[in-house]
Motif scaffolding. Structure first.
Motif, PDB file in Angstrom:
ATOM      1  N   ARG A 243       0.838  -1.190   0.000  1.00  0.00           N
ATOM      2  CA  ARG A 243       0.000   0.000   0.000  1.00  0.00           C
ATOM      3  C   ARG A 243       0.880   1.250   0.000  1.00  0.00           C
ATOM      4  O   ARG A 243       2.067   1.177   0.304  1.00  0.00           O
ATOM      5  CB  ARG A 243      -0.902   0.033   1.237  1.00  0.00           C
ATOM      6  CG  ARG A 243      -1.910  -1.087   1.340  1.00  0.00           C
ATOM      7  CD  ARG A 243      -2.765  -0.936   2.579  1.00  0.00           C
ATOM      8  NE  ARG A 243      -3.778  -1.974   2.693  1.00  0.00           N
ATOM      9  CZ  ARG A 243      -4.700  -2.024   3.648  1.00  0.00           C
ATOM     10  NH1 ARG A 243      -4.716  -1.089   4.589  1.00  0.00           N
ATOM     11  NH2 ARG A 243      -5.589  -3.002   3.683  1.00  0.00           N
ATOM     12  N   ASP A 244       0.272   2.378  -0.308  1.00  0.00           N
ATOM     13  CA  ASP A 244       0.956   3.651  -0.080  1.00  0.00           C
ATOM     14  C   ASP A 244      -0.030   4.652   0.481  1.00  0.00           C
ATOM     15  O   ASP A 244      -1.245   4.529   0.327  1.00  0.00           O
ATOM     16  CB  ASP A 244       1.678   4.175  -1.327  1.00  0.00           C
ATOM     17  CG  ASP A 244       0.751   4.476  -2.493  1.00  0.00           C
ATOM     18  OD1 ASP A 244      -0.445   4.173  -2.406  1.00  0.00           O
ATOM     19  OD2 ASP A 244       1.234   5.025  -3.498  1.00  0.00           O
ATOM     20  N   ARG A 245       0.523   5.627   1.190  1.00  0.00           N
ATOM     21  CA  ARG A 245      -0.280   6.641   1.871  1.00  0.00           C
ATOM     22  C   ARG A 245       0.405   7.984   1.720  1.00  0.00           C
ATOM     23  O   ARG A 245       1.619   8.083   1.850  1.00  0.00           O
ATOM     24  CB  ARG A 245      -0.444   6.290   3.353  1.00  0.00           C
ATOM     25  CG  ARG A 245      -1.191   7.342   4.155  1.00  0.00           C
ATOM     26  CD  ARG A 245      -1.251   6.988   5.632  1.00  0.00           C
ATOM     27  NE  ARG A 245      -2.126   5.842   5.890  1.00  0.00           N
ATOM     28  CZ  ARG A 245      -2.531   5.482   7.099  1.00  0.00           C
ATOM     29  NH1 ARG A 245      -2.120   6.158   8.162  1.00  0.00           N
ATOM     30  NH2 ARG A 245      -3.323   4.453   7.262  1.00  0.00           N
ATOM     31  N   VAL A 246      -0.392   9.024   1.442  1.00  0.00           N
ATOM     32  CA  VAL A 246       0.151  10.369   1.326  1.00  0.00           C
ATOM     33  C   VAL A 246      -0.710  11.313   2.160  1.00  0.00           C
ATOM     34  O   VAL A 246      -1.939  11.237   2.138  1.00  0.00           O
ATOM     35  CB  VAL A 246       0.220  10.835  -0.151  1.00  0.00           C
ATOM     36  CG1 VAL A 246      -1.129  10.744  -0.832  1.00  0.00           C
ATOM     37  CG2 VAL A 246       0.787  12.242  -0.256  1.00  0.00           C
ATOM     38  N   ALA A 247      -0.064  12.165   2.943  1.00  0.00           N
ATOM     39  CA  ALA A 247      -0.753  13.114   3.821  1.00  0.00           C
ATOM     40  C   ALA A 247      -0.624  14.523   3.251  1.00  0.00           C
ATOM     41  O   ALA A 247       0.394  14.872   2.645  1.00  0.00           O
ATOM     42  CB  ALA A 247      -0.172  13.057   5.225  1.00  0.00           C
ATOM     43  N   PHE A 248      -1.664  15.331   3.471  1.00  0.00           N
ATOM     44  CA  PHE A 248      -1.701  16.690   2.955  1.00  0.00           C
ATOM     45  C   PHE A 248      -2.119  17.666   4.053  1.00  0.00           C
ATOM     46  O   PHE A 248      -2.898  17.323   4.943  1.00  0.00           O
ATOM     47  CB  PHE A 248      -2.706  16.813   1.803  1.00  0.00           C
ATOM     48  CG  PHE A 248      -2.429  15.929   0.632  1.00  0.00           C
ATOM     49  CD1 PHE A 248      -1.656  16.381  -0.423  1.00  0.00           C
ATOM     50  CD2 PHE A 248      -2.941  14.646   0.583  1.00  0.00           C
ATOM     51  CE1 PHE A 248      -1.391  15.560  -1.521  1.00  0.00           C
ATOM     52  CE2 PHE A 248      -2.693  13.819  -0.505  1.00  0.00           C
ATOM     53  CZ  PHE A 248      -1.926  14.283  -1.554  1.00  0.00           C
ATOM     54  N   SER A 249      -1.606  18.868   3.943  1.00  0.00           N
ATOM     55  CA  SER A 249      -2.022  19.968   4.806  1.00  0.00           C
ATOM     56  C   SER A 249      -2.470  21.114   3.906  1.00  0.00           C
ATOM     57  O   SER A 249      -1.776  21.455   2.931  1.00  0.00           O
ATOM     58  CB  SER A 249      -0.866  20.413   5.704  1.00  0.00           C
ATOM     59  OG  SER A 249      -1.237  21.515   6.511  1.00  0.00           O
ATOM     60  N   CYS A 250      -3.624  21.716   4.223  1.00  0.00           N
ATOM     61  CA  CYS A 250      -4.209  22.720   3.336  1.00  0.00           C
ATOM     62  C   CYS A 250      -4.581  23.983   4.107  1.00  0.00           C
ATOM     63  O   CYS A 250      -4.537  24.022   5.341  1.00  0.00           O
ATOM     64  CB  CYS A 250      -5.449  22.146   2.642  1.00  0.00           C
ATOM     65  SG  CYS A 250      -5.158  20.553   1.825  1.00  0.00           S
ATOM     66  N   THR A 251      -4.967  25.007   3.370  1.00  0.00           N
ATOM     67  CA  THR A 251      -5.361  26.276   3.982  1.00  0.00           C
ATOM     68  C   THR A 251      -6.832  26.285   4.380  1.00  0.00           C
ATOM     69  O   THR A 251      -7.204  26.799   5.431  1.00  0.00           O
ATOM     70  CB  THR A 251      -5.088  27.436   3.013  1.00  0.00           C
ATOM     71  OG1 THR A 251      -3.686  27.488   2.733  1.00  0.00           O
ATOM     72  CG2 THR A 251      -5.516  28.761   3.628  1.00  0.00           C
ATOM     73  N   SER A 252      -7.708  25.710   3.539  1.00  0.00           N
ATOM     74  CA  SER A 252      -9.135  25.715   3.834  1.00  0.00           C
ATOM     75  C   SER A 252      -9.803  24.490   3.222  1.00  0.00           C
ATOM     76  O   SER A 252      -9.248  23.809   2.379  1.00  0.00           O
ATOM     77  CB  SER A 252      -9.789  26.990   3.287  1.00  0.00           C
ATOM     78  OG  SER A 252      -9.680  27.037   1.886  1.00  0.00           O
ATOM     79  N   VAL A 253     -11.038  24.229   3.689  1.00  0.00           N
ATOM     80  CA  VAL A 253     -11.807  23.108   3.164  1.00  0.00           C
ATOM     81  C   VAL A 253     -13.284  23.476   3.168  1.00  0.00           C
ATOM     82  O   VAL A 253     -13.764  24.186   4.070  1.00  0.00           O
ATOM     83  CB  VAL A 253     -11.571  21.829   4.003  1.00  0.00           C
ATOM     84  CG1 VAL A 253     -11.979  22.026   5.452  1.00  0.00           C
ATOM     85  CG2 VAL A 253     -12.311  20.640   3.375  1.00  0.00           C
ATOM     86  N   LEU A 254     -13.999  23.016   2.166  1.00  0.00           N
ATOM     87  CA  LEU A 254     -15.448  23.183   2.086  1.00  0.00           C
ATOM     88  C   LEU A 254     -16.079  21.830   1.766  1.00  0.00           C
ATOM     89  O   LEU A 254     -15.508  21.027   1.008  1.00  0.00           O
ATOM     90  CB  LEU A 254     -15.831  24.172   0.977  1.00  0.00           C
ATOM     91  CG  LEU A 254     -15.478  25.638   1.214  1.00  0.00           C
ATOM     92  CD1 LEU A 254     -15.808  26.448  -0.038  1.00  0.00           C
ATOM     93  CD2 LEU A 254     -16.243  26.195   2.417  1.00  0.00           C
ATOM     94  N   LEU A 255     -17.244  21.584   2.352  1.00  0.00           N
ATOM     95  CA  LEU A 255     -18.008  20.384   2.002  1.00  0.00           C
ATOM     96  C   LEU A 255     -19.116  20.824   1.062  1.00  0.00           C
ATOM     97  O   LEU A 255     -20.023  21.564   1.445  1.00  0.00           O
ATOM     98  CB  LEU A 255     -18.599  19.737   3.264  1.00  0.00           C
ATOM     99  CG  LEU A 255     -19.457  18.494   3.023  1.00  0.00           C
ATOM    100  CD1 LEU A 255     -18.636  17.400   2.359  1.00  0.00           C
ATOM    101  CD2 LEU A 255     -20.070  17.996   4.330  1.00  0.00           C
ATOM    102  N   GLU A 256     -19.037  20.362  -0.169  1.00  0.00           N
ATOM    103  CA  GLU A 256     -19.990  20.787  -1.185  1.00  0.00           C
ATOM    104  C   GLU A 256     -20.928  19.634  -1.532  1.00  0.00           C
ATOM    105  O   GLU A 256     -20.505  18.484  -1.668  1.00  0.00           O
ATOM    106  CB  GLU A 256     -19.255  21.258  -2.451  1.00  0.00           C
ATOM    107  CG  GLU A 256     -18.326  22.438  -2.173  1.00  0.00           C
ATOM    108  CD  GLU A 256     -17.542  22.867  -3.403  1.00  0.00           C
ATOM    109  OE1 GLU A 256     -17.588  22.107  -4.407  1.00  0.00           O
ATOM    110  OE2 GLU A 256     -16.909  23.927  -3.364  1.00  0.00           O
ATOM    111  N   VAL A 257     -22.201  19.943  -1.673  1.00  0.00           N
ATOM    112  CA  VAL A 257     -23.213  18.958  -2.029  1.00  0.00           C
ATOM    113  C   VAL A 257     -23.865  19.378  -3.333  1.00  0.00           C
ATOM    114  O   VAL A 257     -24.446  20.464  -3.401  1.00  0.00           O
ATOM    115  CB  VAL A 257     -24.276  18.819  -0.930  1.00  0.00           C
ATOM    116  CG1 VAL A 257     -25.312  17.759  -1.304  1.00  0.00           C
ATOM    117  CG2 VAL A 257     -23.620  18.476   0.412  1.00  0.00           C
TER     118      VAL A 257
END
Length: 221
Positions: A206-220
């Motif tokens: 398996r492989d795994r990659v982690a990310f750090s971001c400035t903002s997030v929105l949950l869109e529907v």
């Protein structure tokens, strides 16, 4: 000595088993599941193993009842589609083969809420993606290599993660902006009683990659 093993998860059964015949890893899985260290699916895999190997027996008079749901496979979430926009490499690309997406939270560490994969509001948005290394992820691997060698000289990028139902309907989209990879690794998952992405009872890479971001929105949609 005979014991009663009661399972209360996605389904409920009562079975009889010899206590001395239950492997230690199953007992550990029960403990880890109760602590939130492994998922319910991974725990159920160990119970399926016991039934398959006839370590536990289900008497005929015991009725096994699945949790009732009105949702069909076409209506419920089945897989993720991940879109990377700019920054990571020269052009946008999409990956369809990630098996796991999970939000993480630094503020919730050490609290009860941290047992669950969720975004803690007002926290810095962080998440990871996991799956089987595959050729369709080569653009991602090239981008990770650029960040490992160039780092801050590269521009942050956006990541949109679609949660897709069985009939290909987008149920929701997690839209992360100005992201950067913070960790990456390829590893061997060889605990075969855990759920395997390949759906085979064998070890897998398996492989795994982690990310750090400035903002997030949950869109529907």
């Amino acid at each position: 000595m005979t014991i009663i093993l009661v399972v209360a998860t996605a389904f409920s059964i009562s079975v009889l088993a010899e206590s001395s015949s239950i492997p230690e890893w199953v007992k550990n899985n029960a403990k880890w599941w109760s602590e939130g260290s492994i998922s319910e699916g991974e725990y159920l895999k160990s119970l399926e193993y016991l039934i398959t190997k006839e370590i536990i027996n289900i008497p005929e008079q015991i009725e096994v009842t699945a949790a009732k749901t009105a949702l069909s496979d076409d209506e419920r979430a089945q897989f993720f589609v991940v879109h990377f926009s700019d920054g990571l490499i020269e052009k946008p690309f999409t990956v369809h083969t990630f098996s796991k997406f999970e939000s993480t939270s630094s503020q919730a560490k050490g609290t009860e809420i941290y047992k669950f994969p969720m975004y803690y509001f007002k926290d810095k948005p962080e998440f990871f993606l996991e799956g089987l290394p595959s050729v369709d992820k080569k653009d991602l691997y090239r981008g990770i290599d650029r960040w490992m060698t160039s780092g801050t000289t590269l521009s942050p990028f956006d990541v949109d993660i679609d949660v897709i139902s069985g009939d290909d309907t987008v149920i929701q989209t997690w839209s992360y902006t100005k992201c950067q990879p913070t960790a990456y690794g390829t590893y061997l998952q060889d605990v075969i009683n855990f759920y395997q992405y390949s759906e085979q009872e064998t070890s897998e890479i398996r492989d795994r990659v982690a990310f750090s971001c400035t903002s997030v929105l949950l869109e529907v949609p």
